[in-house]
Design a protein around this motif. Structure first.
Motif, PDB file in Angstrom:
ATOM      1  N   ASP A 248       0.825  -1.206   0.000  1.00 55.05           N
ATOM      2  CA  ASP A 248       0.000   0.000   0.000  1.00 55.05           C
ATOM      3  C   ASP A 248       0.860   1.258   0.000  1.00 55.05           C
ATOM      4  OD1 ASP A 248      -2.347  -1.446  -0.013  1.00 55.05           O
ATOM      5  OD2 ASP A 248      -2.542  -1.474   2.163  1.00 55.05           O
ATOM      6  N   GLU A 249       2.109   1.122   0.480  1.00 53.00           N
ATOM      7  CA  GLU A 249       3.021   2.270   0.529  1.00 53.00           C
ATOM      8  C   GLU A 249       4.014   2.278  -0.622  1.00 53.00           C
ATOM      9  OE1 GLU A 249       4.499   3.033   4.740  1.00 53.00           O
ATOM     10  OE2 GLU A 249       3.777   0.965   4.890  1.00 53.00           O
ATOM     11  N   LEU A 250       4.317   1.086  -1.148  1.00 53.14           N
ATOM     12  CA  LEU A 250       5.325   0.960  -2.198  1.00 53.14           C
ATOM     13  C   LEU A 250       4.778   0.141  -3.364  1.00 53.14           C
ATOM     14  CD1 LEU A 250       8.355  -0.074   0.058  1.00 53.14           C
ATOM     15  CD2 LEU A 250       7.872   2.223  -0.804  1.00 53.14           C
ATOM     16  N   ASP A 251       5.344   0.369  -4.542  1.00 56.65           N
ATOM     17  CA  ASP A 251       5.046  -0.497  -5.699  1.00 56.65           C
ATOM     18  C   ASP A 251       6.005  -1.682  -5.623  1.00 56.65           C
ATOM     19  OD1 ASP A 251       3.151   1.315  -6.565  1.00 56.65           O
ATOM     20  OD2 ASP A 251       4.539   2.370  -7.890  1.00 56.65           O
ATOM     21  N   VAL A 252       5.537  -2.787  -5.039  1.00 53.90           N
ATOM     22  CA  VAL A 252       6.418  -3.929  -4.805  1.00 53.90           C
ATOM     23  C   VAL A 252       6.205  -5.009  -5.862  1.00 53.90           C
ATOM     24  CG1 VAL A 252       6.439  -3.463  -2.322  1.00 53.90           C
ATOM     25  CG2 VAL A 252       4.838  -5.149  -3.236  1.00 53.90           C
ATOM     26  N   SER A 253       7.301  -5.646  -6.245  1.00 54.88           N
ATOM     27  CA  SER A 253       7.269  -6.823  -7.110  1.00 54.88           C
ATOM     28  C   SER A 253       8.219  -7.847  -6.507  1.00 54.88           C
ATOM     29  CB  SER A 253       7.721  -6.487  -8.537  1.00 54.88           C
ATOM     30  OG  SER A 253       6.917  -5.470  -9.095  1.00 54.88           O
ATOM     31  N   ILE A 254       7.825  -9.117  -6.524  1.00 52.43           N
ATOM     32  CA  ILE A 254       8.630 -10.190  -5.944  1.00 52.43           C
ATOM     33  C   ILE A 254       9.056 -11.138  -7.058  1.00 52.43           C
ATOM     34  CG2 ILE A 254       8.615 -12.188  -4.377  1.00 52.43           C
ATOM     35  CD1 ILE A 254       6.611 -10.647  -2.620  1.00 52.43           C
ATOM     36  N   PHE A 255      10.346 -11.483  -7.058  1.00 53.88           N
ATOM     37  CA  PHE A 255      10.915 -12.373  -8.076  1.00 53.88           C
ATOM     38  C   PHE A 255      11.457 -13.615  -7.384  1.00 53.88           C
ATOM     39  CE2 PHE A 255      10.952  -8.068  -9.491  1.00 53.88           C
ATOM     40  CZ  PHE A 255      10.497  -8.144 -10.795  1.00 53.88           C
ATOM     41  N   ARG A 256      11.049 -14.782  -7.874  1.00 57.60           N
ATOM     42  CA  ARG A 256      11.395 -16.046  -7.227  1.00 57.60           C
ATOM     43  C   ARG A 256      12.207 -16.960  -8.147  1.00 57.60           C
ATOM     44  NH1 ARG A 256       5.318 -17.401  -5.320  1.00 57.60           N
ATOM     45  NH2 ARG A 256       5.258 -16.341  -3.278  1.00 57.60           N
ATOM     46  N   PRO A 257      13.523 -16.803  -8.176  1.00 56.42           N
ATOM     47  CA  PRO A 257      14.331 -17.739  -8.964  1.00 56.42           C
ATOM     48  C   PRO A 257      14.331 -19.135  -8.326  1.00 56.42           C
ATOM     49  CG  PRO A 257      15.552 -15.733  -8.416  1.00 56.42           C
ATOM     50  CD  PRO A 257      14.337 -15.741  -7.570  1.00 56.42           C
ATOM     51  N   ALA A 258      14.446 -20.146  -9.162  1.00 57.46           N
ATOM     52  CA  ALA A 258      14.627 -21.514  -8.658  1.00 57.46           C
ATOM     53  C   ALA A 258      16.112 -21.701  -8.330  1.00 57.46           C
ATOM     54  CB  ALA A 258      14.117 -22.516  -9.685  1.00 57.46           C
ATOM     55  N   ILE A 259      16.736 -22.791  -8.742  1.00 59.30           N
ATOM     56  CA  ILE A 259      18.132 -23.084  -8.393  1.00 59.30           C
ATOM     57  C   ILE A 259      19.043 -22.385  -9.402  1.00 59.30           C
ATOM     58  CG2 ILE A 259      19.834 -24.902  -8.027  1.00 59.30           C
ATOM     59  CD1 ILE A 259      17.435 -26.818  -7.528  1.00 59.30           C
ATOM     60  N   ILE A 260      19.680 -21.296  -8.964  1.00 61.71           N
ATOM     61  CA  ILE A 260      20.523 -20.520  -9.877  1.00 61.71           C
ATOM     62  C   ILE A 260      21.847 -21.240 -10.108  1.00 61.71           C
ATOM     63  CG2 ILE A 260      21.675 -18.325 -10.279  1.00 61.71           C
ATOM     64  CD1 ILE A 260      19.631 -16.990  -8.476  1.00 61.71           C
ATOM     65  N   VAL A 261      22.195 -21.413 -11.375  1.00 53.03           N
ATOM     66  CA  VAL A 261      23.455 -22.072 -11.751  1.00 53.03           C
ATOM     67  C   VAL A 261      24.229 -21.155 -12.695  1.00 53.03           C
ATOM     68  CG1 VAL A 261      22.641 -24.430 -11.358  1.00 53.03           C
ATOM     69  CG2 VAL A 261      22.196 -23.333 -13.566  1.00 53.03           C
ATOM     70  N   GLY A 262      25.289 -21.662 -13.283  1.00 55.81           N
ATOM     71  CA  GLY A 262      26.176 -20.856 -14.108  1.00 55.81           C
ATOM     72  C   GLY A 262      25.543 -20.349 -15.396  1.00 55.81           C
ATOM     73  N   ASP A 263      26.292 -19.536 -16.090  1.00 55.62           N
ATOM     74  CA  ASP A 263      25.836 -18.941 -17.341  1.00 55.62           C
ATOM     75  C   ASP A 263      25.678 -20.022 -18.407  1.00 55.62           C
ATOM     76  OD1 ASP A 263      26.228 -17.604 -20.068  1.00 55.62           O
ATOM     77  OD2 ASP A 263      26.087 -15.863 -18.751  1.00 55.62           O
ATOM     78  N   SER A 264      24.531 -20.014 -19.076  1.00 59.37           N
ATOM     79  CA  SER A 264      24.248 -21.065 -20.059  1.00 59.37           C
ATOM     80  C   SER A 264      25.092 -20.935 -21.318  1.00 59.37           C
ATOM     81  CB  SER A 264      22.765 -21.035 -20.440  1.00 59.37           C
ATOM     82  OG  SER A 264      22.441 -19.811 -21.069  1.00 59.37           O
ATOM     83  N   LYS A 265      25.663 -19.755 -21.537  1.00 59.02           N
ATOM     84  CA  LYS A 265      26.434 -19.532 -22.769  1.00 59.02           C
ATOM     85  C   LYS A 265      27.944 -19.571 -22.529  1.00 59.02           C
ATOM     86  CE  LYS A 265      22.758 -16.463 -24.436  1.00 59.02           C
ATOM     87  NZ  LYS A 265      22.015 -16.433 -23.148  1.00 59.02           N
ATOM     88  N   THR A 266      28.380 -19.062 -21.377  1.00 60.97           N
ATOM     89  CA  THR A 266      29.816 -18.957 -21.122  1.00 60.97           C
ATOM     90  C   THR A 266      30.326 -19.947 -20.074  1.00 60.97           C
ATOM     91  OG1 THR A 266      29.581 -17.332 -19.338  1.00 60.97           O
ATOM     92  CG2 THR A 266      29.643 -16.491 -21.606  1.00 60.97           C
ATOM     93  N   GLY A 267      29.425 -20.458 -19.237  1.00 63.78           N
ATOM     94  CA  GLY A 267      29.847 -21.343 -18.159  1.00 63.78           C
ATOM     95  C   GLY A 267      30.320 -20.603 -16.924  1.00 63.78           C
ATOM     96  N   GLU A 268      30.300 -19.272 -16.933  1.00 69.06           N
ATOM     97  CA  GLU A 268      30.699 -18.517 -15.745  1.00 69.06           C
ATOM     98  C   GLU A 268      29.836 -18.939 -14.562  1.00 69.06           C
ATOM     99  OE1 GLU A 268      30.731 -13.920 -14.032  1.00 69.06           O
ATOM    100  OE2 GLU A 268      29.881 -14.382 -16.002  1.00 69.06           O
ATOM    101  N   ALA A 269      30.479 -19.182 -13.408  1.00 68.37           N
ATOM    102  CA  ALA A 269      29.732 -19.694 -12.258  1.00 68.37           C
ATOM    103  C   ALA A 269      30.371 -19.238 -10.960  1.00 68.37           C
ATOM    104  CB  ALA A 269      29.659 -21.218 -12.310  1.00 68.37           C
ATOM    105  N   ASP A 270      29.683 -19.507  -9.871  1.00 73.80           N
ATOM    106  CA  ASP A 270      30.174 -19.227  -8.522  1.00 73.80           C
ATOM    107  C   ASP A 270      30.190 -20.549  -7.770  1.00 73.80           C
ATOM    108  OD1 ASP A 270      30.429 -18.593  -5.805  1.00 73.80           O
ATOM    109  OD2 ASP A 270      29.519 -16.626  -6.077  1.00 73.80           O
ATOM    110  N   SER A 271      31.361 -20.961  -7.298  1.00 71.50           N
ATOM    111  CA  SER A 271      31.509 -22.279  -6.681  1.00 71.50           C
ATOM    112  C   SER A 271      30.724 -22.419  -5.386  1.00 71.50           C
ATOM    113  CB  SER A 271      32.989 -22.573  -6.407  1.00 71.50           C
ATOM    114  OG  SER A 271      33.528 -21.627  -5.508  1.00 71.50           O
ATOM    115  N   LYS A 272      30.271 -21.304  -4.795  1.00 75.96           N
ATOM    116  CA  LYS A 272      29.533 -21.377  -3.539  1.00 75.96           C
ATOM    117  C   LYS A 272      28.042 -21.551  -3.773  1.00 75.96           C
ATOM    118  CE  LYS A 272      31.117 -17.380  -2.190  1.00 75.96           C
ATOM    119  NZ  LYS A 272      32.083 -17.099  -3.276  1.00 75.96           N
ATOM    120  N   PHE A 273      27.606 -21.466  -5.014  1.00 79.61           N
ATOM    121  CA  PHE A 273      26.185 -21.469  -5.309  1.00 79.61           C
ATOM    122  C   PHE A 273      25.621 -22.870  -5.440  1.00 79.61           C
ATOM    123  CE2 PHE A 273      23.261 -18.021  -6.846  1.00 79.61           C
ATOM    124  CZ  PHE A 273      23.796 -17.033  -6.034  1.00 79.61           C
TER     125      PHE A 273
END
Length: 345
Positions: free
Chosen positions: A164-189
């Motif tokens: 009611d005070e803010l324009d809120v939007s919620i985003f719910r990613p599933a299991i985030i993994v590395g980049d599908s094109k480059t393979g860039e990733a974070d080993s802690k994820f």
């Protein structure tokens, strides 16, 4: 556009910040360790970054009166992405302090600086034990599989109560993994933490000279792993900046998630650990070595025993409105994502 970010030095946040800067936006970034901004971003990128030294659990994230006065009415969007992603029950208090209190303090600062729009990055797994996930708010009194999910569900509730005070939007990613094109990733994820556990167990067996033919992992071979590459999640958030609707929840999920058995095959190949199998065999039949192995990865087990269907109509419409392509992960992309583990180490 002037965008305030929490989590801007994280895996997803860092990638998104670079994209925003490249598109001409300016970023104000919360940083508990401001030096990380200097190491993660080029000198040119830093020209478009302001830093608020602070902490998620501090009052208004650590912003003082001078910061609030200077930025009042100047921030176009508050993007809250920072979170603690751990599943252990003994970390319950820390998870709620970071994920729930941190969200409340982010909301507090948003209101203090008179910013109208608030994006909250949550997780698709606030659905608890349900097998179908909708783009609606879930009941926080339901059962959850771990305190991480529970803390994020309560954080969503806090955000929703501010609509009611803010324009809120919620985003719910599933299991985030590395980049599908480059393979860039974070080993802690997520998945890479699981692969790390597999690799450590393999080395342990090799050091002890065990002669083994098969190691059974308790789980559902026909269950699915709802993987979403980091580039897809970033695309959804980029699309949202211009096209997200207030009071709307977006599931950032995969309509065609790979089966657990398929993903385990890719991991076995990548780790040179062919002895792994996934089975629903009762734990009472496991050998001591197998029991030790399953205990080592038990925090991940809830995600190996399910086949969840997520509804993502809002996200599909968002991407269409912004002219972004829908998610498509083929076998080559999945293998690249798994093999990214070694690049991320």
């Amino acid at each position: 556009m002037y965008i305030f970010m929490t989590g801007g030095t994280g895996f997803l946040g860092g990638r998104l910040a670079k994209e925003l800067i490249q598109r001409g936006h300016r970023v104000c970034m919360l940083a508990r360790t401001p030096e990380k901004v200097q190491t993660q971003f080029t000198a040119e990128e830093q020209k478009s970054i302001d830093v608020l030294p602070g902490d998620l659990t501090s009052h208004a994230l650590g912003a003082n009166e001078a910061f609030i006065e200077t930025h009042r009415g100047k921030i176009d969007l508050f993007l809250h992405m920072a979170a603690l992603v751990k599943f252990d029950e003994e970390l319950r208090d820390e998870l709620f302090e970071t994920n729930l209190t941190g969200t409340k303090e982010a909301l507090r600062l948003t209101k203090l600086i008179d910013c109208r729009r608030f994006f909250h990055v949550s997780t698709a797994y606030t659905l608890g034990a349900k097998e179908v996930g909708g783009e609606t708010l879930y009941d926080v009194s339901q059962s959850f599989l771990n305190p991480y999910e529970e803390s994020k569900a309560h954080a969503e509730q806090a955000v929703w109560e501010s609509r009611d005070e803010l324009d809120v939007s919620i985003f719910r990613p599933a299991i985030i993994v590395g980049d599908s094109k480059t393979g860039e990733a974070d080993s802690k994820f997520t998945m890479y933490g699981y692969m790390r556990a597999l690799e450590l167990f393999k080395r342990k067996l090799e050091r002890r000279g065990h002669d083994f033919e098969s190691i059974r992992l308790i789980g559902s071979a026909t269950g699915t792993s709802n993987l979403v590459p980091v580039d897809y999640v970033a695309d959804v958030l980029l699309a949202a900046i211009e096209h997200a609707k207030a009071g709307t929840i977006y599931n950032v999920t995969n309509d065609a998630p790979p089966k657990n058995e398929t993903m385990l095959d890719y991991m076995k190949e990548s780790l040179a650990f062919p002895h792994l199998t996934i089975t629903e065999t009762p734990t009472s039949t496991l050998s001591s070595i197998e029991q030790s192995f399953n205990d080592m990865v038990k925090v991940f087990n809830p995600y190996l025993n399910r086949d969840i269907t997520f509804r993502d109509d809002n996200t599909k419409q968002l991407l269409q409105d912004a002219g972004f392509a829908p998610l498509h992960l083929d076998q080559k992309s999945l293998r690249r994502i798994v093999n990214a583990y070694y690049k991320a180490k």
